[in-house]
Enzyme design. Structure first.
Site, short mmCIF file in Angstrom:
data_model
loop_
_atom_site.label_atom_id
_atom_site.label_comp_id
_atom_site.label_asym_id
_atom_site.label_seq_id
_atom_site.Cartn_x
_atom_site.Cartn_y
_atom_site.Cartn_z
CB CYS A 111 -17.53 -8.64 -5.21
SG CYS A 111 -18.45 -10.00 -5.96
CG HIS A 146 -16.18 -12.15 -2.28
ND1 HIS A 146 -16.74 -10.96 -2.69
CD2 HIS A 146 -15.12 -11.81 -1.50
CE1 HIS A 146 -16.07 -9.95 -2.19
NE2 HIS A 146 -15.07 -10.44 -1.46
CB SER A 163 -17.12 -8.03 0.88
OG SER A 163 -17.82 -9.04 1.57
#
Length: 307
Positions: A111, A146, A163
């Site tokens: 990410c 994330h 993702s």
């Protein structure tokens, strides 16, 4: 295998060395396996994703879809090995050089790498605002992090990224407010049985690929355990307003070129030089001012003209 380069393209030695060390640690015959695969000539060629190229008339939403498609084609890195070392404290120009290396090697990414790549591929979209959005979630006794690249075009918010979950990366720029975008991510996390704990928002990233500025990763840190739902929404909108104000006022010092245009002409600046020399003469112990030499005046005027 994850360490086979795409299409037979060479991968820089540091990246390969990191791969070999990882194989050596997790496989009893890692070194021999790596060398055998590295020297194989009959391996199938893996197609290399093409970096998107746009016509000037291509709308920004279509460009964003193409950029996201390219990021997705690189695939998510499930190997547990970080192929590209990203230091958030590096200046933007260094991170853009790293993004260029990503497009050259075309290896799977995670990410944070997708955010850097998204910035690199949207630098020429000057009407698009880009800013990092980080999430911290809780699931089954563990915390997970994330990050995506938030975008704002024409007052509508969206996101680019990668993702394991399809609903946690790309968001088309259709959300009217920043809070709507973040709430959509929160709902996506809820469907994955994750509880959103913190959101970190950065400021807009410069479009200059040679900028030595650092990316501001966490201008606003919002702890959902300490905020009511309404306060959370207000803080998100406050951050969006701050970004708009920063863009409206502009950042960085005024252009030297513009300052020079506003200055008086060069001969007038040159005339100040004798006065500065006279003022230094005033500080002499005698207190007397040295008279100007009339014979030197033509030469001095000639010097002013040359300036």
């Amino acid at each position: 295998p994850f360490f086979v380069n795409r299409g037979g393209l060479p991968v820089d030695e540091p990246t390969w060395e990191r791969m070999w060390r990882h194989v050596g640690r997790i496989h009893p015959e890692g070194d021999r396996v790596a060398q055998r695969i590295r020297g194989a000539a009959d391996l199938p060629k893996i197609p290399i994703p093409s970096v998107p190229v746009f016509q000037p008339s291509t709308p920004i939403p279509e460009r964003l879809e193409a950029v996201q498609r390219y990021i997705r084609e690189l695939q998510y890195n499930h190997t547990g090995t970080q192929f590209f070392e990203i230091k958030k404290s590096r200046p933007l120009t260094g991170l853009m050089d790293l993004a260029k290396e990503m497009t050259k090697e075309a290896l799977p990414i995670k990410c944070l790498e997708a955010v850097i790549l998204g910035i690199y591929l949207t630098n020429n979209m000057t009407t698009l605002d880009r800013f990092p959005i980080s999430f911290k979630t809780h699931f089954s006794g563990n915390y997970f992090r994330h990050i995506v690249l938030g975008v704002n075009f024409g007052g509508r918010y969206g996101a680019l990224g990668i993702s394991r979950r399809e609903e946690l990366m790309y968001k088309a720029p259709v959300f009217r407010t920043l809070s709507e975008l973040i709430f959509d991510f929160e709902e996506a996390y809820r469907r994955c049985w994750h509880t959103l704990k913190k959101v970190k928002l950065g400021h807009c990233v410069s479009h200059d690929p040679h900028s030595v500025e650092q990316i501001e990763w966490k201008r606003s840190i919002l702890d959902l355990d300490k905020l009511t739902r309404e306060d959370f929404r207000k803080e998100l909108e406050r951050h969006a307003r701050d970004m708009r104000l920063k863009i409206g006022k502009g950042t960085g010092p005024p252009s030297p070129t513009k300052d020079r245009k506003k200055d008086v002409s060069s001969p007038q600046r040159g005339q100040a030089s004798p006065h500065r020399r006279n003022s230094r003469g005033d500080r002499r112990p005698s207190g007397e001012k040295k008279p100007a030499d009339p014979k030197a005046m033509p030469d001095l005027n000639g010097y002013q003209i040359r300036v």
